[in-house]
Design a protein around this motif. Structure first.
Motif, PDB file in Angstrom:
ATOM      1  N   LYS A 156       0.817  -1.194   0.000  1.00  0.00           N
ATOM      2  CA  LYS A 156       0.000   0.000   0.000  1.00  0.00           C
ATOM      3  C   LYS A 156       0.866   1.266   0.000  1.00  0.00           C
ATOM      4  O   LYS A 156       0.590   2.231  -0.708  1.00  0.00           O
ATOM      5  CB  LYS A 156      -0.925   0.001   1.208  1.00  0.00           C
ATOM      6  CG  LYS A 156      -2.065  -0.985   1.123  1.00  0.00           C
ATOM      7  CD  LYS A 156      -2.970  -0.880   2.358  1.00  0.00           C
ATOM      8  CE  LYS A 156      -4.138  -1.874   2.280  1.00  0.00           C
ATOM      9  NZ  LYS A 156      -5.010  -1.762   3.487  1.00  0.00           N
ATOM     10  N   CYS A 179       2.266   1.779  -3.455  1.00  0.00           N
ATOM     11  CA  CYS A 179       1.291   2.338  -4.404  1.00  0.00           C
ATOM     12  C   CYS A 179       1.022   3.801  -4.112  1.00  0.00           C
ATOM     13  O   CYS A 179       0.891   4.621  -5.041  1.00  0.00           O
ATOM     14  CB  CYS A 179      -0.013   1.542  -4.343  1.00  0.00           C
ATOM     15  SG  CYS A 179       0.162  -0.163  -4.941  1.00  0.00           S
ATOM     16  N   LEU A 180       0.927   4.096  -2.819  1.00  0.00           N
ATOM     17  CA  LEU A 180       0.639   5.467  -2.447  1.00  0.00           C
ATOM     18  C   LEU A 180       1.740   6.419  -2.896  1.00  0.00           C
ATOM     19  O   LEU A 180       1.478   7.507  -3.418  1.00  0.00           O
ATOM     20  CB  LEU A 180       0.424   5.540  -0.926  1.00  0.00           C
ATOM     21  CG  LEU A 180       0.147   6.931  -0.363  1.00  0.00           C
ATOM     22  CD1 LEU A 180      -1.177   7.466  -0.923  1.00  0.00           C
ATOM     23  CD2 LEU A 180       0.107   6.882   1.173  1.00  0.00           C
ATOM     24  N   GLY A 235       1.467   7.085  -6.604  1.00  0.00           N
ATOM     25  CA  GLY A 235       0.227   7.601  -7.148  1.00  0.00           C
ATOM     26  C   GLY A 235      -0.650   6.523  -7.742  1.00  0.00           C
ATOM     27  O   GLY A 235      -1.406   6.795  -8.681  1.00  0.00           O
ATOM     28  N   LEU A 236      -0.605   5.325  -7.209  1.00  0.00           N
ATOM     29  CA  LEU A 236      -1.380   4.224  -7.725  1.00  0.00           C
ATOM     30  C   LEU A 236      -2.435   3.804  -6.687  1.00  0.00           C
ATOM     31  O   LEU A 236      -2.248   3.972  -5.474  1.00  0.00           O
ATOM     32  CB  LEU A 236      -0.481   3.034  -8.062  1.00  0.00           C
ATOM     33  CG  LEU A 236       0.622   3.278  -9.112  1.00  0.00           C
ATOM     34  CD1 LEU A 236       1.502   2.032  -9.240  1.00  0.00           C
ATOM     35  CD2 LEU A 236       0.021   3.647 -10.458  1.00  0.00           C
ATOM     36  N   SER A 237      -3.510   3.214  -7.180  1.00  0.00           N
ATOM     37  CA  SER A 237      -4.575   2.710  -6.296  1.00  0.00           C
ATOM     38  C   SER A 237      -4.276   1.264  -5.937  1.00  0.00           C
ATOM     39  O   SER A 237      -4.096   0.417  -6.818  1.00  0.00           O
ATOM     40  CB  SER A 237      -5.946   2.811  -6.993  1.00  0.00           C
ATOM     41  OG  SER A 237      -6.934   2.123  -6.264  1.00  0.00           O
ATOM     42  N   TYR A 238      -4.135   1.040  -4.649  1.00  0.00           N
ATOM     43  CA  TYR A 238      -3.813  -0.306  -4.195  1.00  0.00           C
ATOM     44  C   TYR A 238      -4.882  -1.292  -4.641  1.00  0.00           C
ATOM     45  O   TYR A 238      -4.587  -2.403  -5.064  1.00  0.00           O
ATOM     46  CB  TYR A 238      -3.663  -0.306  -2.683  1.00  0.00           C
ATOM     47  CG  TYR A 238      -3.492  -1.704  -2.121  1.00  0.00           C
ATOM     48  CD1 TYR A 238      -2.308  -2.418  -2.303  1.00  0.00           C
ATOM     49  CD2 TYR A 238      -4.548  -2.304  -1.412  1.00  0.00           C
ATOM     50  CE1 TYR A 238      -2.188  -3.700  -1.790  1.00  0.00           C
ATOM     51  CE2 TYR A 238      -4.420  -3.592  -0.898  1.00  0.00           C
ATOM     52  CZ  TYR A 238      -3.214  -4.290  -1.089  1.00  0.00           C
ATOM     53  OH  TYR A 238      -3.074  -5.562  -0.596  1.00  0.00           O
ATOM     54  N   GLU A 239      -6.222  -0.896  -4.558  1.00  0.00           N
ATOM     55  CA  GLU A 239      -7.301  -1.786  -4.927  1.00  0.00           C
ATOM     56  C   GLU A 239      -7.236  -2.136  -6.414  1.00  0.00           C
ATOM     57  O   GLU A 239      -7.408  -3.297  -6.822  1.00  0.00           O
ATOM     58  CB  GLU A 239      -8.643  -1.148  -4.594  1.00  0.00           C
ATOM     59  CG  GLU A 239      -8.916  -1.015  -3.090  1.00  0.00           C
ATOM     60  CD  GLU A 239      -8.139   0.112  -2.466  1.00  0.00           C
ATOM     61  OE1 GLU A 239      -7.545   0.936  -3.242  1.00  0.00           O
ATOM     62  OE2 GLU A 239      -8.044   0.160  -1.224  1.00  0.00           O
ATOM     63  N   MET A 240      -7.024  -1.128  -7.251  1.00  0.00           N
ATOM     64  CA  MET A 240      -6.953  -1.367  -8.684  1.00  0.00           C
ATOM     65  C   MET A 240      -5.771  -2.266  -9.035  1.00  0.00           C
ATOM     66  O   MET A 240      -5.874  -3.171  -9.859  1.00  0.00           O
ATOM     67  CB  MET A 240      -6.819  -0.030  -9.429  1.00  0.00           C
ATOM     68  CG  MET A 240      -8.047   0.848  -9.321  1.00  0.00           C
ATOM     69  SD  MET A 240      -9.442   0.160 -10.228  1.00  0.00           S
ATOM     70  CE  MET A 240      -8.844   0.291 -11.890  1.00  0.00           C
ATOM     71  N   GLN A 260      -6.633  -5.860  -7.991  1.00  0.00           N
ATOM     72  CA  GLN A 260      -7.632  -6.566  -8.761  1.00  0.00           C
ATOM     73  C   GLN A 260      -7.205  -6.798 -10.204  1.00  0.00           C
ATOM     74  O   GLN A 260      -7.358  -7.885 -10.750  1.00  0.00           O
ATOM     75  CB  GLN A 260      -8.951  -5.768  -8.743  1.00  0.00           C
ATOM     76  CG  GLN A 260      -9.596  -5.671  -7.374  1.00  0.00           C
ATOM     77  CD  GLN A 260     -10.807  -4.770  -7.370  1.00  0.00           C
ATOM     78  OE1 GLN A 260     -11.197  -4.258  -8.426  1.00  0.00           O
ATOM     79  NE2 GLN A 260     -11.419  -4.584  -6.186  1.00  0.00           N
ATOM     80  N   SER A 299      -1.207  -3.890 -12.839  1.00  0.00           N
ATOM     81  CA  SER A 299      -0.801  -2.553 -13.250  1.00  0.00           C
ATOM     82  C   SER A 299       0.146  -2.637 -14.441  1.00  0.00           C
ATOM     83  O   SER A 299       0.954  -3.554 -14.559  1.00  0.00           O
ATOM     84  CB  SER A 299      -0.117  -1.819 -12.090  1.00  0.00           C
ATOM     85  OG  SER A 299       0.386  -0.571 -12.514  1.00  0.00           O
ATOM     86  N   THR A 315       2.226  -0.237 -14.954  1.00  0.00           N
ATOM     87  CA  THR A 315       3.297   0.699 -14.567  1.00  0.00           C
ATOM     88  C   THR A 315       4.667   0.097 -14.891  1.00  0.00           C
ATOM     89  O   THR A 315       4.946  -1.069 -14.581  1.00  0.00           O
ATOM     90  CB  THR A 315       3.212   1.020 -13.073  1.00  0.00           C
ATOM     91  OG1 THR A 315       1.916   1.577 -12.801  1.00  0.00           O
ATOM     92  CG2 THR A 315       4.295   1.980 -12.656  1.00  0.00           C
TER      93      THR A 315
END
Length: 1408
Positions: free
Chosen positions: A14, A17-18, A21-26, A29, A32, A34
């Motif tokens: 987490k 991702c933070l 600038g990424l969404s941990y949930e996305m 699921q 990425s 990236t």
């Protein structure tokens, strides 16, 4: 946020991702896409969650608490990885990241480079700020271009980067690299463009503190564009580095050459000494050999005659008196044979004795040679180290004038305890040499460690503590012999950890001592025990042989003797190397010992004192033993009768043995008929070759010893020869002679070739045995199977079948072959072989350096195609010279070494313009003209000519060479200092010598030279030797030089014309005057030559004394002498009186004030002293009647013309531009009745009216006046004009106001005359009436050269004028018809400028 150690994996992801600038949930699921992730500072303690980013190509992790690299297995596309400022201790977990191109692992705790083998695409690797000690594990990274290893603990580079040929940027700042040798390893990186060793962000490498650090790097890495963060791409920077480095290389090459030359000189002295020592034994051997061979001949003849007697006695059956007499003869012959055999045995013993002495001297010589080589062998490696370290390692040999040498000397003596060494028979030590080592690298380390030590010990007064430092002796391991390599390693790199440390995993201590006893006694004991074990008890092998010494210690040395064990090796600094020898009770044998001096110089006055006196007496006794054979008459030539007489037979085919020992034969022309000859003895004769034995096909035994044989050419066809003795001859070329024997003596069993001056004696035995396979004995010694096998291996090594190395030194090569395919060969060395020709190298066209030292080459050939050759060395060969154009194509040759040859000339080097170094010492160059062959080599800076004959032949040799080769920086191993250059200029500058003439003429055949023309050549002296060679020189022109005398020219016997204008001639012979005697006038002249006071310091009295000196005449052929513009003030000092046959003398343009010192020039015809300072003539000027025909006195300061009465033959007188004012001075010329030409223009008198008419009137033979001819009209005008003036003086003008003194005409009173047409000067018109008109009738015929006087013979008009003056009437029409007119004063004055111009066109100097 809590601490990272307590975060679970989910929280870590987490956070990752933070931060990006990424969404941990996305991400959880869908994953990425990236490709780039970054994590700075805290929050990422472990590398986790990267499986969620399958497309990741760049990962940056900075300032985290990560301790290991893991979790990168899913990152197959990763190309860039940053794990910096973390806690990584080991490189791991990167095996799957095979696409990785950039890897940044700086600021970690990595100690080893490992596990990078599979990252073959890696281009950038940063491992700076770690704890790495070694460069390793990079062999597979072929694509690596950027490597940063700054801030580590690396101390060596080695060959670890050799495989990284694509490397362009390398940063090694902040490490422990301290050696220039380590930096040299970087030369194998061809693409390196950016190198940093001293980055300001890091600490300095120790190597960067060394002198010439930048120069060294830039010279060895010329492709660098940036160096230590600075731009070094400028061409000037590279050129500066190259120039500096090349100067140092040349300097050290010169020093190495000098050391090698000194070694060769020492070895040559040893060899000379050996030859002198061997002279006596050799003479004894020759004497005994001669007597021995003579006895053997007598014995053979006795046996031959005895066999006949024996056959006769066996056939007789009746005993009669003749038979009894024959038996008595046989008995006597048997007794004689026995005596001969006894004497032969005694002779053999004496020969063995003296041969043993020869062998002893030879053995001692080899020991001395070995010691000399060992002593010099340490200096050359030290110089090479000094060169490699660019002067940061420096050594110097001490002398008595050095304080540090005396310190070491006293230290050695003070630390020697005689009591401790008494058991070894050692009584003292002798210091032979002390070498001081200044190692800047080790000293910096020592100073750093020492300073830290003082800080740890809290020492406030560091200077006082420094003074407590003590010099100690290093204690070598007694069981390990001290190798030169080991010693050099200590001096260069200090004391390193031993590879075989007795304390595993611990540093081995360095053992030091303050006593020689502790340092040396264990080593002596070990060596002594070793020799005892080997049972070598002979004198020359025994160490320290002595008698037992009893007693009690009377010193306290043992109390002060200590040992130190130092574990920090940097605290031990090697500073001095002391070479000493022990003084023992038993003296070791030496070529310079007293024992051997007795051999060299036999005492003639008291032979009993000699060591060999008993042996010499015993020799005489052996020689005098019975029987004493009477000497036979020596044969000079052979004929049929002589051969038959010697063989005691009448049939040639019966002659089987022929003994010609002890004669004076040089040819064997009449042996062709002896087809059955099997044994031939020609020892002790005068043979130089053996050509005449080729037809003796059945010959089996040949003794040619003790002759002068120099070659075996022509020695052929002796296939049955089994025994050959060639000892005591002059054979030199081992290769040629062995080849000859190998071809033509295929059955040879025994061979003796001792006592010949062979070129390669060390390998001669193996060469002979290996080539002559049938031999069983060589030089009287049986050939064993082991020796034959070794010889075969030796010969097999001389054939190059497959080249594996460029260095083939010492391979016993007889020829160079199979190099055709080595077209790219750039460096080759074939030193110390048996090569006789420079062949087999033709295909090596890219060769840059070639060394052929220590061979038997006699001619330089086969190198014309090697145009890229830069260095050529052919030292220690048999070269006598080279072809004229041998080196013309060598456009890159800058070093040529030809030392220790037989070269006599330097001709052929004139076009070697690129030559920088020339080493040609120990040759046969004798003539100083050879140095002129090098004058065009403007790049030559180092020249070595030591050991050549020119050094002794040429006076002031060193200054001579320095003067003629001004670009030299070093000569004969000694740098040239500026004072030497100035001394050379003073001594040789401006010398006209035979060598200079030969250089310009291109030959030395001076007899062909008739003219010497050396103007404007700065010549100060003339030194032409031998003078006899210049006897045909008749014209010499040395104008515009710096001569002060011409003493060097007075010896040229046939010089007729000598031109020395524009010099500084003071005298014919040089006048040496002390400076203390100079007056103020002379000092003024030295400063201002134009002052005219240069040589006026001598008084008139002294001049008279000098003129009275009766000096002998010189230069009898000289007729014309030019000394114009020399600043001459005094003619007496010039000594011109000695030139008795001088006819023409030119002294114009000087400072002469008096004409003197010319009395003895009785044949002088013309004297030129124009443009001087002559005011008048003294009584001695022209005191004697002279044969002078022309006198030039123009441009002086003459006011009066007296003292010219003796010039009775003078025809030409030039007085222009003087100070003559009174016309009475011109009247004094009446006495010179022969005068035909006169000039007076430019004098004050010329401004008056009547000088021209007066001179024409008074000088009846005058033909030229002021450059204009004097004709009859001029003479008539002059006569009439003078008559007019006389009449006017009497009628109109008072005598006191007459412009012309009438005393010469007398006071004659005449009746008045009516003048109808006359021209008078201005100022006379007021005496006449207005009706009187004076008009010139001849105005249109006015003289164009007015003021220039002319002269014609006096005519009848003079008589007519004087008659009219005396009262005889003459008609005006007659006067008008004569067209006589006198010029007016105005016309004369107006034409003064014209007269000067026209007069200036007349020559005033150099008339002949």
């Amino acid at each position: 946020m809590t601490e990272s150690e307590n975060l679970n994996q989910e929280e870590i992801i987490k956070e990752l991702c933070l931060c990006n600038g990424l969404s941990y949930e996305m991400v959880g699921q869908e994953g990425s896409d990236t490709s780039k992730l970054e994590m700075f500072f805290l929050g990422y303690p472990r590398i986790v969650g990267l499986s969620l980013f399958p497309n990741l190509t760049s990962l940056t992790i900075v300032a985290q608490d990560i301790k290991e690299i893991s979790g990168l297995e899913p990152c197959l596309q990763l190309k860039e990885l940053w794990i910096a400022e973390c806690c990584i201790e080991k490189i791991e977990g990167l095996q799957e990241c095979r696409n990785l191109e950039k890897l940044y692992l700086y600021f970690n705790k990595i100690s080893k480079i490992e596990n990078l083998e599979k990252l073959i695409k890696l281009k950038v690797l940063w491992l700076n700020h770690n704890t790495i000690k070694n460069i390793e594990g990079l062999q597979t990274l072929k694509n690596l271009k950027d490597l940063n290893l700054a801030g580590n603990l690396i101390n060596s580079i080695g060959r670890c980067l050799d495989s990284n040929e694509q490397l362009e940027r390398l940063n090694l700042s902040g490490n422990q690299i301290c050696s220039f040798k380590e930096l040299t390893n970087l030369t194998r990186l061809p693409c390196l463009k950016d190198l940093c060793l001293n980055d300001p962000q890091y600490e300095t490498n120790p190597v960067c503190l060394l002198c010439n650090y930048s120069i060294h790097v830039l010279y060895h890495l010329p492709c660098l564009q940036r160096f230590d963060t600075l731009d070094v791409s400028a061409k000037q920077i590279k050129e500066l580095a190259d120039t500096t480095a090349m100067k140092k290389i040349m300097y050290y090459n010169m020093r190495i050459k000098t050391l090698q030359r000194h070694l060769n000189e020492d070895l040559e002295k040893l060899n000379d000494r050996k030859c002198k020592l061997q002279k006596l034994p050799e003479e004894r051997v020759k004497l005994f050999s001669f007597v021995k061979k003579t006895l053997e001949r007598e014995l053979a003849e006795l046996k031959g005659s005895g066999k006949g007697h024996s056959d006769g006695s066996n056939n007789s059956k009746v005993t009669d008196p003749e038979t009894l007499k024959s038996c008595e003869t046989v008995t006597e012959e048997l007794s004689l044979q026995q005596k001969i055999l006894t004497k032969l045995n005694a002779l053999n013993e004496r020969v063995t004795f003296w041969n043993k002495k020869l062998d002893e001297i030879e053995a001692i010589y080899h020991i001395e040679v070995k010691q000399k080589k060992k002593s010099h062998g340490l200096l050359i490696p030290l110089l090479l180290i000094e060169l490699e370290t660019v002067g940061n390692f420096h050594f110097e040999e001490g002398t008595r004038s050095d304080d540090w040498f005396n310190f070491c000397y006293e230290l050695i003596l003070s630390r020697f305890c005689a009591w401790d060494f008494r058991t070894y028979g050692i009584t003292g030590v002798k210091v032979k040499r002390v070498i001081k080592v200044n190692n800047r690298i080790l000293r910096l380390k020592f100073e750093e460690k020492f300073q830290k030590f003082l800080e740890n010990e809290d020492m406030h007064d560091s200077e006082s503590y420094r003074r407590m430092l003590e010099c100690l002796f290093y204690v070598f391991d007694p069981e390990v012999s001290v190798k030169k390599k080991h010693l050099l390693q200590i001096l260069e790199k200090g004391f390193k950890d031993s590879e075989t440390s007795k304390l595993p995993l611990k540093k081995e201590a360095i053992i030091l001592s303050n006593s020689l006893s502790i340092s040396e006694c264990p080593r002596i004991e070990f060596l002594q025990q070793k020799h005892k074990d080997e049972k070598k008890n002979s004198l020359k092998h025994q160490l320290f042989r002595h008698d037992s010494v009893m007693g009690q210690r009377n010193c306290d040395c043992s109390v002060r003797q200590c040992k130190w064990f130092v574990f920090d090796h940097d605290l031990v600094l090697p500073e001095y190397v002391v070479e000493f020898e022990y003084i023992t009770m038993v003296k070791a044998p030496s070529l310079f010992s007293v024992f051997n001096n007795v051999i060299l110089e036999e005492s003639k006055k008291n032979p009993e004192v000699s060591v060999f006196s008993k042996d010499l007496k015993f020799d005489d006794e052996v020689i005098k033993m019975e029987p004493r054979i009477k000497a036979r008459p020596k044969l000079i030539s052979l004929d049929d009768k002589t051969i038959l007489s010697l063989a005691k037979t009448s049939v040639y085919s019966h002659i089987v043995s022929l003994n010609l020992h002890g004669n004076s034969l040089s040819k064997l022309r009449d042996l062709s008929k002896l087809t059955g000859l099997r044994k031939l003895n020609i020892s002790f004769n005068e043979f130089t070759c053996l050509d005449d034995v080729y037809h003796l096909y059945n010959l089996e035994y040949l003794d040619a010893s003790h002759n002068h044989v120099i070659t075996l050419e022509g020695f052929r066809g002796l296939m049955k020869l089994k025994h050959l003795d060639l000892s005591w001859n002059q054979l030199k070329k081992s290769g040629d002679e062995i080849n000859m024997l190998c071809k033509h003596t295929t059955s040879l069993l025994t061979l003796d070739i001792q006592h010949n001056p062979w070129q390669k004696p060390a390998t001669l035995r193996l060469s002979v045995i290996g080539r002559l396979k049938t031999l069983t004995h060589l030089n009287g010694v049986f050939i064993s199977e082991e020796e034959a096998t070794a010889a075969m291996k030796f010969i097999a090594g001389t054939r190059i079948t497959q080249i594996t190395a460029l260095n083939l030194d010492g391979q016993h090569l007889f020829e160079i072959t199979n190099l055709e395919k080595l077209e790219n060969l750039k460096w080759a060395s074939f030193s110390n072989n048996n090569l006789t020709k420079m062949e087999g190298l033709e295909s090596c066209i890219n060769l840059e350096e070639l060394t052929l030292d220590g061979n038997c080459i006699s001619k330089i050939e086969g190198i014309s195609k090697m145009t890229k050759l830069t260095r050529l060395s052919i030292n220690n060969n048999l070269l006598t010279g080279w072809e004229q154009h041998t080196f013309d194509n060598m456009l890159h040759l800058h070093s040529l070494s030809l030392e220790n040859n037989r070269i006599t000339s330097l001709s052929g080097l004139q076009k070697s313009f690129t030559l920088v170094e020339l080493y040609i010492s120990n040759n046969y160059i004798a003539v100083n003209q050879e140095m002129y062959n090098l004058k065009g080599l403007c790049n030559l800076v180092i020249l070595d000519m030591c050991g050549n004959i020119i050094i002794w032949n040429q006076e002031n040799y060193r200054l001579f060479v320095i003067f003629h080769l001004p670009e030299l920086k070093a000569l004969d191993g000694i740098p040239i200092e500026p004072p030497e250059t100035e001394s050379a200029k003073d001594l040789f500058g401006g010398r006209l010598t035979s060598d200079m003439i030969a250089e310009r003429q291109g030959h030395s055949n001076f007899k062909q030279i008739q003219e010497l023309n050396w103007t404007s050549s700065s010549i100060r002296t003339v030194d032409l030797i031998p003078v006899d060679q210049f006897r045909n020189v008749c014209n010499v022109n040395l104008q515009n030089n710096h001569l002060t005398s011409f003493s060097g020219l007075i010896y040229l016997p046939n010089v007729k014309v000598l031109c020395l204008n524009y010099n500084h001639i003071e005298s014919i012979m040089p006048r040496l005057k002390p400076q203390t005697h100079l007056t103020n006038r002379h000092l003024l002249y030295q400063k201002v030559p134009s002052s005219g006071y240069g040589q006026q310091g001598i008084s008139k009295t002294n001049r008279d004394i000098m003129s009275s000196e009766n000096l002998p005449p010189i230069m009898h052929s000289l007729e014309v002498l030019h000394l114009g513009y020399n600043g001459i003030c005094n003619l007496i000092q010039l000594q011109l009186n000695r030139l008795r046959n001088l006819k023409f003398l030119f002294l114009q343009g000087n400072e002469i004030s008096q004409v003197e010192g010319l009395d003895n020039l009785v044949v002088l015809q013309e004297l030129v002293v124009d443009h001087n300072r002559i005011r008048s003539f003294n009584d001695s000027a022209f005191a004697k009647p002279s044969s002078l025909l022309a006198l030039h006195l123009e441009e002086n300061r003459l006011r009066e013309l007296g003292k010219l009465q003796s010039l009775v033959k003078l025809e030409k007188l030039f007085l222009g531009y003087n100070k003559i004012q009174d016309i009475t001075e011109l009247e004094k010329l009446d006495v010179i009745s022969t005068l035909r030409e006169l000039t007076v223009y430019g004098n004050p008198i010329c401004r008056k009216m009547l000088h021209r008419h007066m001179l024409i009137f008074r000088l009846p033979n005058l033909q030229m006046l002021d450059g204009s001819p004097v004709n009859s009209d001029d003479r008539a005008k002059a006569e009439f004009h003078l008559a007019e003036l006389q009449a006017k003086k009497n009628l109109l003008i008072p005598v006191t106001h007459s412009p012309m003194d009438g005393r010469s005409f007398g006071q004659v009173k005449t009746p008045p005359i009516k003048i109808t047409n006359v021209i008078l000067p201005s100022g006379f018109s007021h005496y006449l009436g207005s009706d009187v008109t004076l008009t010139p009738e001849a105005e249109d015929k006015k003289n164009k050269n007015a003021g220039i006087l002319t002269n014609n013979p006096r005519s009848i008009h003079a008589e007519i004028a004087f008659r009219q003056l005396r009262g005889i009437s003459i008609s005006p029409s007659l006067l008008s018809h004569q067209n006589i007119a006198s010029p007016t004063a105005q016309i004369y004055q107006s034409n003064q400028d014209k007269r000067r111009i026209s007069g200036s066109n007349f020559p005033r100097s150099n008339r002949m």
